[in-house]
Each structure stands twice: as structure tokens, then as C-alpha cells.
Design a protein around this motif. Structure first.
Motif, short mmCIF file in Angstrom:
data_model
loop_
_atom_site.label_atom_id
_atom_site.label_comp_id
_atom_site.label_asym_id
_atom_site.label_seq_id
_atom_site.Cartn_x
_atom_site.Cartn_y
_atom_site.Cartn_z
N VAL A 128 0.84 -1.19 0.00
CA VAL A 128 0.00 0.00 0.00
C VAL A 128 0.88 1.24 0.00
O VAL A 128 1.94 1.27 0.65
CB VAL A 128 -0.92 0.02 1.25
CG1 VAL A 128 -1.71 1.32 1.33
CG2 VAL A 128 -1.85 -1.19 1.24
N THR A 129 0.45 2.27 -0.73
CA THR A 129 1.09 3.58 -0.63
C THR A 129 0.06 4.57 -0.10
O THR A 129 -1.11 4.53 -0.48
CB THR A 129 1.64 4.07 -1.97
OG1 THR A 129 0.56 4.31 -2.88
CG2 THR A 129 2.58 3.05 -2.58
N ASP A 130 0.51 5.44 0.80
CA ASP A 130 -0.35 6.46 1.40
C ASP A 130 0.37 7.80 1.23
O ASP A 130 1.41 8.04 1.86
CB ASP A 130 -0.57 6.15 2.88
CG ASP A 130 -1.66 7.02 3.50
OD1 ASP A 130 -1.84 8.17 3.03
OD2 ASP A 130 -2.30 6.58 4.45
N VAL A 131 -0.16 8.65 0.36
CA VAL A 131 0.56 9.84 -0.07
C VAL A 131 -0.33 11.08 -0.01
O VAL A 131 -1.50 11.03 -0.42
CB VAL A 131 1.09 9.66 -1.52
CG1 VAL A 131 1.61 10.96 -2.10
CG2 VAL A 131 2.16 8.58 -1.56
N ARG A 132 0.23 12.16 0.48
CA ARG A 132 -0.39 13.48 0.37
C ARG A 132 0.23 14.16 -0.85
O ARG A 132 1.44 14.40 -0.87
CB ARG A 132 -0.12 14.32 1.62
CG ARG A 132 -0.67 13.72 2.90
CD ARG A 132 -2.17 13.91 3.02
NE ARG A 132 -2.69 13.29 4.24
CZ ARG A 132 -3.95 13.39 4.64
NH1 ARG A 132 -4.81 14.10 3.91
NH2 ARG A 132 -4.36 12.78 5.74
N ARG A 133 -0.60 14.45 -1.83
CA ARG A 133 -0.10 14.97 -3.11
C ARG A 133 -0.59 16.40 -3.33
O ARG A 133 -1.78 16.70 -3.13
CB ARG A 133 -0.56 14.08 -4.26
CG ARG A 133 -0.31 14.65 -5.65
CD ARG A 133 -0.56 13.61 -6.74
NE ARG A 133 0.50 12.61 -6.76
CZ ARG A 133 0.58 11.63 -7.65
NH1 ARG A 133 -0.36 11.51 -8.59
NH2 ARG A 133 1.56 10.77 -7.61
N PHE A 150 3.98 17.14 -5.95
CA PHE A 150 4.81 16.89 -4.78
C PHE A 150 4.14 15.78 -3.98
O PHE A 150 2.97 15.91 -3.59
CB PHE A 150 4.92 18.14 -3.91
CG PHE A 150 5.72 19.25 -4.54
CD1 PHE A 150 7.10 19.27 -4.43
CD2 PHE A 150 5.09 20.28 -5.23
CE1 PHE A 150 7.84 20.30 -5.00
CE2 PHE A 150 5.81 21.31 -5.80
CZ PHE A 150 7.20 21.32 -5.70
N ASP A 151 4.84 14.70 -3.75
CA ASP A 151 4.31 13.56 -3.01
C ASP A 151 5.06 13.39 -1.69
O ASP A 151 6.30 13.30 -1.68
CB ASP A 151 4.46 12.27 -3.82
CG ASP A 151 3.42 12.15 -4.92
OD1 ASP A 151 2.52 13.00 -4.99
OD2 ASP A 151 3.53 11.20 -5.73
N GLU A 152 4.31 13.34 -0.59
CA GLU A 152 4.89 13.08 0.72
C GLU A 152 4.04 12.00 1.40
O GLU A 152 2.82 12.09 1.43
CB GLU A 152 4.85 14.35 1.60
CG GLU A 152 5.57 15.55 1.03
CD GLU A 152 7.08 15.50 1.21
OE1 GLU A 152 7.56 14.58 1.91
OE2 GLU A 152 7.76 16.38 0.66
N GLY A 153 4.71 10.98 1.90
CA GLY A 153 3.96 9.91 2.56
C GLY A 153 4.83 8.69 2.77
O GLY A 153 6.00 8.79 3.14
#
Length: 512
Positions: A128-133, A150-153
């Protein structure tokens, strides 16, 4: 049955991915580049699926279901095509109303029907990936639109977790050249480094503990009617794609990937050298210098790989009375230092600036050949090819004169010229008769093999003695024994140098 996704009609995703070191995002977001664009925020939770025996991964596909607010999107992607700096791969998307994949959507897509049949009823979550984009849409010119994200997670696979901090540029429309120029502009503002490894590849690495292996070169097959600028672009795209495909495994310590990176650098230089009379000297020289600098770093690490992984194991049965194990332990330390230097170079600004700049230059020239510096780049490649190959062959001939008096350095220079010449001939093979090309390359490669043994012997002596001079006089005896052993192999190989050189000189220049 071997499944292969049909790539003839697939929609494409073209993107550049960069790692964001701490502080880089803030520096970029306040830049004028983004002043006229409105940011949009998204929370993306993506679950990747495959069968227990990894059917999709084995055939080069990934399948995910992404949840963003109340919507769900199912996406299938193919492997990147391995050409150019930007990742270019097939991508199919469908809106769905469930968390589990809808395999029926795949079955209705001709390119994916065989894969759908193979995974029906067998899929399970893999990671699973969990990203704030944060995304912005930039209109770079009349034709080109790029989404900046911009991806952070993080990525989670079982108990393993890895952070995500990335910048992605995705081409939404138009030619790719302006996207490369945007990348160069952003990279000048913050210390980004190019990171082609996808989130799915990272997820598989977390789940299995195994990295994607080394990627091997795909030789360009050019047709007689292709324009010279397009041929240059195609050849360089192949070598840069080869380089990009080996960044991830090289950073993970894969010695074969490092070897492939070194080959890709040499072949990129071969393309520039082949066309140098028709290229802007300042631009070509700048890129040649950058490739040469990185090539030296990769070459030093490769020398230690050969020493530790090939030469010492081959010598141990013959030198069992010597302390080669002690020599190996000291050499492994130097080998790790050399690999760390390569990793530092890959994460440095100079490497990323070089490859992005080179890609942008090649794209601009493919669209406007005269921008390379010579109007003849607009001619058919078949018209220029004989003079290009004459110069490459002449360089090797010049370096191969007086075979019996060649120094170690001169033999190494000859070997490099032969490798570049063989690459040039194979890349332009589509312009000539296959039998003539093969016969010529066989003679090149026979000479290269002899020179390779003599070069390895010289490198073994140099590296073995360097271990003594860095403060290990106790290694003088095994180092000396290894140097003598390797020297004998080199002298034996030299017996065949003159006949192989004569055979090479006698090879007909079929392109004339």
C-alpha cells in the motif's frame, strides 16, 4: 504459456521522478515557476494487487486501486520502454466503485485480456502507498502541458515501511522537450536528484527484500531513410534509457547494474563522438565532460568489483598457499568506498543536471536539426554514416599502430575505441547488410577480448599494490603473488594481440 501485454495500442504515461531532499520542496514552491498555477491537494491511498505467484509482476504489469476522497480509480501500468530519461510506459485507467480490482475491465481491453484471464480469482493485496499529493498544472508553451506533483507519505508492505518524498513531472500533452527544460530549471533551484524507481518497484522491494535486477542495453536499429538528427536522438535515447534503468539497482549495490551503467556512459559518449563534427562543440563538450567525470567514478568501482568478484576467486585455487583471503578483506573495504562514491555521484546535482540537460538538447535537435549546430543533421543518416564510421574506425586504427610497442595506457585506449566502434557499427546496422556487419563486429570483439584480459591484469597489479601502500605492508606477499599470477595471464593473452590486430585491419570497411 508466456503472457506478454500487447503494447501496440496502449495509452502512454510519460513522467520524470525526482527525490526531494529535506528543504527542497519549500525552495521550489516559492519560486516564480509556480506563481501563476493554483495548487490542488489530494490524499491518495493506493493498494497494489497481484497473484500469490506474482503473475502480473513477471509479465511487467502493475495493478492498483487508488482511493481519493470518495472516488476509486483502477490503474494498470506496463514496464517503461527503456528509452530516454523520462519514464514512458503504457497506462490504462477506469473509475470503479469498489476497493477490490474489477478484472472484467482488463478483460475488455485487448492489450490486457490475456493477463485478465491469468489472474481471475487469484488477486490479493501486495503493498500500500499512502501519499499526500500537491499538484499544479503548468502550460509551458502552446503545445506542452505538464502536471507537477509533490508527493509526501510512505509505502507499507507487511511490517516494512519506507518514506516517500518525491517530485513528479507528468506530460499531459505536447512534446517532451519542454518538460526536460522545466526539470532543468527546477533542479537549478534545489538539490533534486533523478530517481526513476517507481513506487511499485519500491513496494516490491519492501515486500520481497529483492531489488529489480540490472537492465541491459537495447541496440537501436535505424532504417536507411531516417534523418541524421532523428538517428542521433534515437541512439542517445537508447543509451540514456539504459543508464536510467540501472540507477535503482546500482544504488542497492548490484554489481552488474553498475557494470551496465558504465557501459551506458561509454556508449553515450560514443554517440556524441560519432556525430561530433556535426554538433555544437561547446554543448557536446560540456556533456562529454560530465559523462567522463561520472564514468571515472563508475570505472573505479567496477575495477574493484572485477578484483573482488572475478580475479581473486579465479586466483585462489592456484595461489592457495598465499593469504588471498586477507587481501580480499582489505579489497572489500575499498570496493565499498568506491560504490559509496558512485552513490554520492548519482545523488549529486551534477549527474542529474547532465542527464536532464542532455535529454533536453537531444529533443530540441530532433525537432529542429539545425539547432545541433550543423544543417547536415537534417540530411538522411545514410548519407552521413560512411564518414561517421570512417572517423570511428580511423581512430581505432591509429591507436592500434605498432602493436608490439603499445603501453598499458595505449592498449586501454585502443580497447575503448574498439568498444565504441563496435557500438557504432551495431547501431547503424540497419543501413547495411547484416552479414557484413556481423563479420566486422566479430573481428572487433576478438581484439577487445584480448585487450580486456591485458587490461584486467594491469588493473589487478595496480589495485593489489595499492592495498599495500595504504598502510598494509603485511599484504605485500599475497599482493605480489597475485600481481605475478595476473601478469602471466596478461602476457599469455598478448601473444594473440598482433594476429588479432592484423585481422581487424584486414576487415573490409563495408560502409564505404
Amino acid at each position: 504459456m508466456t503472457l506478454r501485454p500487447n503494447r501496440t495500442v496502449d495509452p502512454r504515461e510519460v513522467e520524470l521522478k525526482f527525490h526531494l531532499p529535506p528543504g527542497s520542496r519549500a525552495a521550489l514552491e516559492v519560486s516564480p515557476v509556480f506563481a501563476a498555477s493554483k495548487p490542488e491537494q489530494h490524499h491518495l491511498e493506493s493498494t497494489y494487487f497481484d497473484t500469490p505467484d506474482s503473475v502480473l509482476d513477471r509479465i511487467g504489469l502493475t495493478l492498483r486501486v487508488r482511493r481519493c476522497g470518495g472516488t476509486r480509480t483502477q490503474t494498470v501500468k506496463s514496464q517503461a520502454n527503456g528509452r530516454g530519461v523520462a519514464s514512458n510506459r503504457g497506462e490504462w485507467e477506469w473509475p470503479i466503485d469498489q476497493d477490490a480490482p474489477d478484472v472484467g475491465r482488463l478483460a475488455q481491453t485487448p492489450a490486457l485480456a490475456a493477463a485478465a484471464a491469468a489472474v481471475q480469482g487469484k488477486l490479493e493485496p501486495i503493498f500500500v502507498t499512502d501519499v499526500r499529493r500537491t499538484t499544479r498544472l503548468l502550460h509551458l508553451d502552446e503545445d506542452t502541458v505538464v502536471e507537477v506533483a509533490f508527493d509526501e507519505g510512505g509505502i507499507v508492505a507487511g511490517m516494512a515501511r519506507e518514506p516517500v518524498s518525491e517530485l513528479e513531472l507528468e506530460l499531459k500533452g505536447g512534446p517532451v522537450g519542454p518538460m526536460y527544460r522545466l526539470a532543468a530549471q527546477l533542479q537549478a533551484l534545489a538539490p533534486l536528484w533523478i530517481s526513476p524507481e517507481s513506487k511499485s518497484a519500491r513496494g516490491w522491494r519492501l515486500r520481497t527484500g529483492q531489488t529489480v535486477g540490472a537492465r541491459f542495453a537495447r541496440t537501436s536499429r535505424l532504417t536507411p531513410g531516417i534523418q541524421a538528427a532523428a538517428g542521433f536522438h534515437e541512439m542517445l535515447g537508447g543509451t540514456l534509457g539504459h543508464l536510467m534503468g540501472n540507477i535503482g539497482p546500482t544504488l542497492s549495490g548490484d554489481s552488474e547494474a553498475l557494470r551496465q551503467m558504465r557501459i551506458a556512459v561509454r556508449e553515450s559518449r560514443a554517440v556524441l563522438q560519432l556525430f561530433e563534427r556535426h554538433l555544437d562543440a561547446a554543448a557536446a563538450g560540456r556533456f562529454m565532460d560530465g559523462l567522463r567525470r561520472f564514468g571515472r567514478s563508475a570505472g573505479a568501482a567496477r575495477d574493484w568489483d572485477v578484483f573482488c568478484l572475478e580475479t581473486l576467486p579465479a586466483a585462489m585455487p592456484d595461489l592457495s598457499a598465499e593469504r588471498l583471503e586477507d587481501l580480499n578483506a582489505a579489497a572489500e573495504v575499498e570496493r565499498q568506498f568506491a560504490h559509496e562514491a558512485v552513490a554520492d555521484a548519482l545523488r549529486g546535482r551534477d549527474f542529474t543536471a547532465m542527464v536532464v540537460g542532455l535529454a533536453a538538447w537531444a529533443e530540441a535537435g530532433a525537432r529542429a536539426p539545425s539547432s545541433f549546430g550543423d544543417p547536415r543533421m537534417g540530411e538522411r543518416l545514410g548519407t552521413l554514416a560512411p564518414s561517421l564510421l570512417d572517423r570511428a574506425a580511423g581512430r581505432a586504427m591509429q591507436r592500434g599502430r605498432h602493436a608490439s610497442r603499445l603501453s598499458v595506457v595505449q592498449r586501454h585506449s585502443l580497447r575503448k575505441s574498439l568498444k565504441k566502434l563496435c557500438f557504432d557499427v551495431q547501431s547503424l546496422a540497419g543501413l547495411y547488410r547484416a552479414r557484413a556487419v556481423k563479420a566486422y563486429c566479430v573481428r572487433c570483439e576478438a581484439l577487445e577480448e584480448i585487450l580486456g584480459v591485458t587490461n584486467d591484469a594491469a588493473a589487478t597489479k595496480r589495485l593489489a599494490l595499492s592495498l599495500v601502500t595504504v598502510g598494509r605492508p603485511d599484504l605485500a606477499k599475497p599482493a605480489g603473488a597475485l600481481a605475478l599470477w595476473s601478469g602471466r595471464r596478461g602476457r599469455d593473452a598478448l601473444q594473440g594481440l598482433k594476429p588479432a590486430l592484423n585481422a581487424f585491419r584486414a576487415a573490409p570497411t563495408f560502409w564505404s
